[in-house]
Motif scaffolding. Structure first.
Motif, PDB file in Angstrom:
ATOM      1  N   ARG A 276      35.956  47.855  40.214  1.00  0.00           N
ATOM      2  CA  ARG A 276      36.245  46.504  40.691  1.00  0.00           C
ATOM      3  C   ARG A 276      37.262  46.569  41.824  1.00  0.00           C
ATOM      4  O   ARG A 276      37.973  47.556  42.001  1.00  0.00           O
ATOM      5  CB  ARG A 276      36.785  45.629  39.560  1.00  0.00           C
ATOM      6  CG  ARG A 276      35.897  45.569  38.320  1.00  0.00           C
ATOM      7  CD  ARG A 276      34.639  44.755  38.538  1.00  0.00           C
ATOM      8  NE  ARG A 276      34.910  43.362  38.821  1.00  0.00           N
ATOM      9  CZ  ARG A 276      35.101  42.425  37.895  1.00  0.00           C
ATOM     10  NH1 ARG A 276      35.088  42.757  36.607  1.00  0.00           N
ATOM     11  NH2 ARG A 276      35.302  41.171  38.233  1.00  0.00           N
ATOM     12  N   VAL A 277      37.383  45.471  42.570  1.00  0.00           N
ATOM     13  CA  VAL A 277      38.248  45.418  43.745  1.00  0.00           C
ATOM     14  C   VAL A 277      39.436  44.508  43.475  1.00  0.00           C
ATOM     15  O   VAL A 277      39.280  43.374  43.005  1.00  0.00           O
ATOM     16  CB  VAL A 277      37.468  44.896  44.968  1.00  0.00           C
ATOM     17  CG1 VAL A 277      38.366  44.857  46.205  1.00  0.00           C
ATOM     18  CG2 VAL A 277      36.244  45.759  45.231  1.00  0.00           C
ATOM     19  N   LEU A 278      40.654  44.998  43.773  1.00  0.00           N
ATOM     20  CA  LEU A 278      41.858  44.191  43.603  1.00  0.00           C
ATOM     21  C   LEU A 278      41.906  43.076  44.643  1.00  0.00           C
ATOM     22  O   LEU A 278      41.751  43.326  45.838  1.00  0.00           O
ATOM     23  CB  LEU A 278      43.105  45.065  43.744  1.00  0.00           C
ATOM     24  CG  LEU A 278      43.625  45.775  42.498  1.00  0.00           C
ATOM     25  CD1 LEU A 278      44.824  46.629  42.863  1.00  0.00           C
ATOM     26  CD2 LEU A 278      44.005  44.775  41.425  1.00  0.00           C
ATOM     27  N   ARG A 279      42.165  41.883  44.187  1.00  0.00           N
ATOM     28  CA  ARG A 279      42.266  40.753  45.109  1.00  0.00           C
ATOM     29  C   ARG A 279      43.603  40.746  45.831  1.00  0.00           C
ATOM     30  O   ARG A 279      43.706  40.248  46.962  1.00  0.00           O
ATOM     31  CB  ARG A 279      42.090  39.446  44.352  1.00  0.00           C
ATOM     32  CG  ARG A 279      40.705  39.256  43.755  1.00  0.00           C
ATOM     33  CD  ARG A 279      40.631  37.985  42.948  1.00  0.00           C
ATOM     34  NE  ARG A 279      41.002  36.828  43.749  1.00  0.00           N
ATOM     35  CZ  ARG A 279      41.305  35.630  43.258  1.00  0.00           C
ATOM     36  NH1 ARG A 279      41.316  35.457  41.942  1.00  0.00           N
ATOM     37  NH2 ARG A 279      41.621  34.640  44.043  1.00  0.00           N
ATOM     38  N   PHE A 280      44.645  41.268  45.186  1.00  0.00           N
ATOM     39  CA  PHE A 280      45.967  41.337  45.808  1.00  0.00           C
ATOM     40  C   PHE A 280      46.711  42.526  45.234  1.00  0.00           C
ATOM     41  O   PHE A 280      46.328  43.103  44.217  1.00  0.00           O
ATOM     42  CB  PHE A 280      46.767  40.047  45.582  1.00  0.00           C
ATOM     43  CG  PHE A 280      46.596  39.435  44.225  1.00  0.00           C
ATOM     44  CD1 PHE A 280      45.715  38.392  44.025  1.00  0.00           C
ATOM     45  CD2 PHE A 280      47.301  39.922  43.134  1.00  0.00           C
ATOM     46  CE1 PHE A 280      45.543  37.839  42.773  1.00  0.00           C
ATOM     47  CE2 PHE A 280      47.142  39.362  41.877  1.00  0.00           C
ATOM     48  CZ  PHE A 280      46.256  38.314  41.696  1.00  0.00           C
ATOM     49  N   GLY A 281      47.799  42.917  45.936  1.00  0.00           N
ATOM     50  CA  GLY A 281      48.544  44.091  45.534  1.00  0.00           C
ATOM     51  C   GLY A 281      49.241  43.916  44.189  1.00  0.00           C
ATOM     52  O   GLY A 281      49.573  42.805  43.779  1.00  0.00           O
ATOM     53  N   THR A 282      49.460  45.044  43.506  1.00  0.00           N
ATOM     54  CA  THR A 282      50.138  45.029  42.218  1.00  0.00           C
ATOM     55  C   THR A 282      51.210  46.104  42.186  1.00  0.00           C
ATOM     56  O   THR A 282      51.144  47.094  42.927  1.00  0.00           O
ATOM     57  CB  THR A 282      49.163  45.283  41.060  1.00  0.00           C
ATOM     58  OG1 THR A 282      48.619  46.600  41.191  1.00  0.00           O
ATOM     59  CG2 THR A 282      48.024  44.289  41.065  1.00  0.00           C
TER      60      THR A 282
ATOM     61  N   ALA B  86      37.801  47.575  34.466  1.00  0.00           N
ATOM     62  CA  ALA B  86      38.402  47.454  35.799  1.00  0.00           C
ATOM     63  C   ALA B  86      37.873  48.489  36.784  1.00  0.00           C
ATOM     64  O   ALA B  86      37.893  48.245  38.004  1.00  0.00           O
ATOM     65  CB  ALA B  86      39.921  47.588  35.701  1.00  0.00           C
ATOM     66  N   ILE B  87      37.420  49.635  36.296  1.00  0.00           N
ATOM     67  CA  ILE B  87      36.967  50.703  37.192  1.00  0.00           C
ATOM     68  C   ILE B  87      35.784  50.215  38.032  1.00  0.00           C
ATOM     69  O   ILE B  87      34.824  49.640  37.524  1.00  0.00           O
ATOM     70  CB  ILE B  87      36.578  51.955  36.386  1.00  0.00           C
ATOM     71  CG1 ILE B  87      37.817  52.579  35.749  1.00  0.00           C
ATOM     72  CG2 ILE B  87      35.864  52.972  37.267  1.00  0.00           C
ATOM     73  CD1 ILE B  87      37.525  53.738  34.829  1.00  0.00           C
TER      74      ILE B  87
ATOM     75  N   ILE C 273      46.699  44.393  34.314  1.00  0.00           N
ATOM     76  CA  ILE C 273      45.545  44.023  35.128  1.00  0.00           C
ATOM     77  C   ILE C 273      44.761  42.951  34.379  1.00  0.00           C
ATOM     78  O   ILE C 273      44.391  43.132  33.220  1.00  0.00           O
ATOM     79  CB  ILE C 273      44.639  45.237  35.397  1.00  0.00           C
ATOM     80  CG1 ILE C 273      45.442  46.372  36.045  1.00  0.00           C
ATOM     81  CG2 ILE C 273      43.461  44.835  36.276  1.00  0.00           C
ATOM     82  CD1 ILE C 273      46.011  46.047  37.401  1.00  0.00           C
ATOM     83  N   THR C 274      44.514  41.828  35.043  1.00  0.00           N
ATOM     84  CA  THR C 274      43.779  40.730  34.416  1.00  0.00           C
ATOM     85  C   THR C 274      42.472  40.480  35.159  1.00  0.00           C
ATOM     86  O   THR C 274      42.291  40.907  36.307  1.00  0.00           O
ATOM     87  CB  THR C 274      44.613  39.441  34.424  1.00  0.00           C
ATOM     88  OG1 THR C 274      44.825  39.018  35.788  1.00  0.00           O
ATOM     89  CG2 THR C 274      45.969  39.663  33.749  1.00  0.00           C
ATOM     90  N   THR C 275      41.577  39.765  34.498  1.00  0.00           N
ATOM     91  CA  THR C 275      40.270  39.487  35.107  1.00  0.00           C
ATOM     92  C   THR C 275      40.408  38.681  36.397  1.00  0.00           C
ATOM     93  O   THR C 275      39.613  38.853  37.328  1.00  0.00           O
ATOM     94  CB  THR C 275      39.382  38.715  34.116  1.00  0.00           C
ATOM     95  OG1 THR C 275      40.082  37.553  33.654  1.00  0.00           O
ATOM     96  CG2 THR C 275      39.034  39.581  32.914  1.00  0.00           C
ATOM     97  N   SER C 276      41.397  37.805  36.482  1.00  0.00           N
ATOM     98  CA  SER C 276      41.570  36.974  37.677  1.00  0.00           C
ATOM     99  C   SER C 276      42.035  37.780  38.887  1.00  0.00           C
ATOM    100  O   SER C 276      41.972  37.285  40.021  1.00  0.00           O
ATOM    101  CB  SER C 276      42.571  35.843  37.392  1.00  0.00           C
ATOM    102  OG  SER C 276      43.852  36.373  37.078  1.00  0.00           O
ATOM    103  N   MET C 277      42.491  39.017  38.673  1.00  0.00           N
ATOM    104  CA  MET C 277      42.975  39.851  39.762  1.00  0.00           C
ATOM    105  C   MET C 277      41.861  40.671  40.400  1.00  0.00           C
ATOM    106  O   MET C 277      42.088  41.349  41.408  1.00  0.00           O
ATOM    107  CB  MET C 277      44.056  40.812  39.245  1.00  0.00           C
ATOM    108  CG  MET C 277      45.293  40.124  38.723  1.00  0.00           C
ATOM    109  SD  MET C 277      46.381  41.241  37.785  1.00  0.00           S
ATOM    110  CE  MET C 277      46.759  42.482  39.031  1.00  0.00           C
ATOM    111  N   LEU C 278      40.658  40.609  39.834  1.00  0.00           N
ATOM    112  CA  LEU C 278      39.599  41.521  40.244  1.00  0.00           C
ATOM    113  C   LEU C 278      38.400  40.800  40.834  1.00  0.00           C
ATOM    114  O   LEU C 278      38.038  39.703  40.417  1.00  0.00           O
ATOM    115  CB  LEU C 278      39.135  42.352  39.040  1.00  0.00           C
ATOM    116  CG  LEU C 278      40.210  43.165  38.316  1.00  0.00           C
ATOM    117  CD1 LEU C 278      39.618  43.840  37.093  1.00  0.00           C
ATOM    118  CD2 LEU C 278      40.829  44.189  39.259  1.00  0.00           C
TER     119      LEU C 278
END
Length: 241
Positions: free
Chosen positions: A160-166, A157-158, A172-177
Motif C-alpha cells: 500500500r502507499v502512504l498518503r502522508f509521512g509518518t 499494509a505491505i 499505521i491505520t487504514t486511513s493513512m494508506l
C-alpha cells in the motif's frame, strides 16, 4: 410447694427455648445474613471476563469497589448486567442487583486494559512510499490509546502507499494508506464497455494515473474520443454504456 416447682419448670423450659432459637440462628448460611464485598468484587470480575471478545487473550480488569469490609444484606441470587453500553474493549459500568429478600443495587465502574498487536512504522517514512516488510514492526499496545483503524498485521499494509509521512513508532491505520497505482498516464490500457449483458473491449491511452476503484480519463485509440472509466484491480478500465 407444687406451684413453686411448676414455676421453676416453666422458667427452665423458657430458657431452653431461647437457647434453641440462638442455635437455629447460628446455623443459618452466611449468605442469608450478609454479602461480603470480596464476594461481590469476584462476581463482577468473573462477569466481565466472561464477556470479553473471543480475540482478546490478555486483559487487565480493575473493579472500583465495593470497599473492603462493607457488608450488604444477604442475597438469594446476584444479578449482574452492563449499565448502558458494555464496551468490550474499554471502560464500562456493571450493575449488581439483589432482588431479595432485602433488595439492593450497586453500580461498579470497571477499567479494562487490553493489549493487541499493532503495526507501527519501523522508521520515519515519507508520503508516497510503497510499504514493504522492512518499513513495519508489530508491537503490543493498549486499545484505549489507539485510534480507529489501527492495523494488526503487516500484510494489511505491505504494497500500500502512504498518503502522508509518518514518524518511527507511529501506528499505521487504514486511513493513512492508499492502494498502489495500477494505471499510469501515457500507458495503453484495455477498456471494457459494459451494459445490458454486452461487453466490448478496445485499447486506449491513459491520460491519468489511477488506483483500483478510481475514475480516470482515457483516449480511445480508434475514435480519439476521451472518456471516463473506473480502474480495476488488474489495471483495466471499465466504462458503462
Amino acid at each position: 410447694m407444687k406451684e413453686i416447682r411448676l414455676a421453676k419448670y416453666g422458667k427452665h423450659h423458657a430458657m431452653l427455648s431461647c437457647i434453641g432459637l440462638l442455635l437455629l440462628a447460628c446455623s443459618l448460611p452466611v449468605s442469608a445474613a450478609a454479602e461480603n464485598a470480596a464476594v461481590i468484587h469476584a462476581a463482577v470480575m468473573h462477569f466481565v471476563r466472561a464477556h470479553l471478545p473471543a480475540n482478546v487473550s490478555h486483559a487487565r480488569i480493575h473493579v472500583d469497589g465495593p470497599a473492603p469490609g462493607l457488608r450488604f444484606p444477604g442475597c438469594d441470587h446476584l444479578q449482574l448486567d452492563f449499565f448502558g453500553y458494555g464496551n468490550p474493549y474499554g471502560n464500562q459500568t456493571v450493575t449488581v442487583n439483589c432482588p431479595g429478600p432485602s433488595p439492593w443495587k450497586l453500580y461498579l465502574p470497571v477499567r479494562l486494559t487490553i493489549s493487541q498487536s499493532v503495526v507501527i512504522a519501523a522508521r520515519s517514512l515519507s508520503a508516497g512510499r510503497v510499504l514493504d516488510a522492512a518499513d513495519l514492526s508489530v508491537v503490543q499496545r493498549d486499545t484505549n490509546s489507539l485510534s480507529g483503524g489501527a492495523l494488526g498485521s503487516p500484510q494489511q499494509a505491505i504494497g500500500r502507499v502512504l498518503r502522508f509521512g509518518t514518524l518511527a513508532g507511529q501506528p499505521i491505520t487504514t486511513s493513512m494508506l492508499n492502494a498502489p497505482e495500477v494505471v499510469h498516464a501515457g500507458e495503453q490500457v484495455t477498456v471494457y464497455a459494459e451494459g445490458d449483458g454486452i461487453r466490448i473491449a478496445t485499447i486506449a491511452n491513459a491520460l491519468e494515473n489511477g488506483r483500483p476503484g478510481q475514475a480516470i480519463l482515457v483516449r480511445n485509440l480508434q475514435s480519439g474520443r476521451v472518456i471516463r472509466g473506473t480502474v480495476t484491480a488488474r489495471g483495466a478500465v471499465v466504462v458503462p454504456f
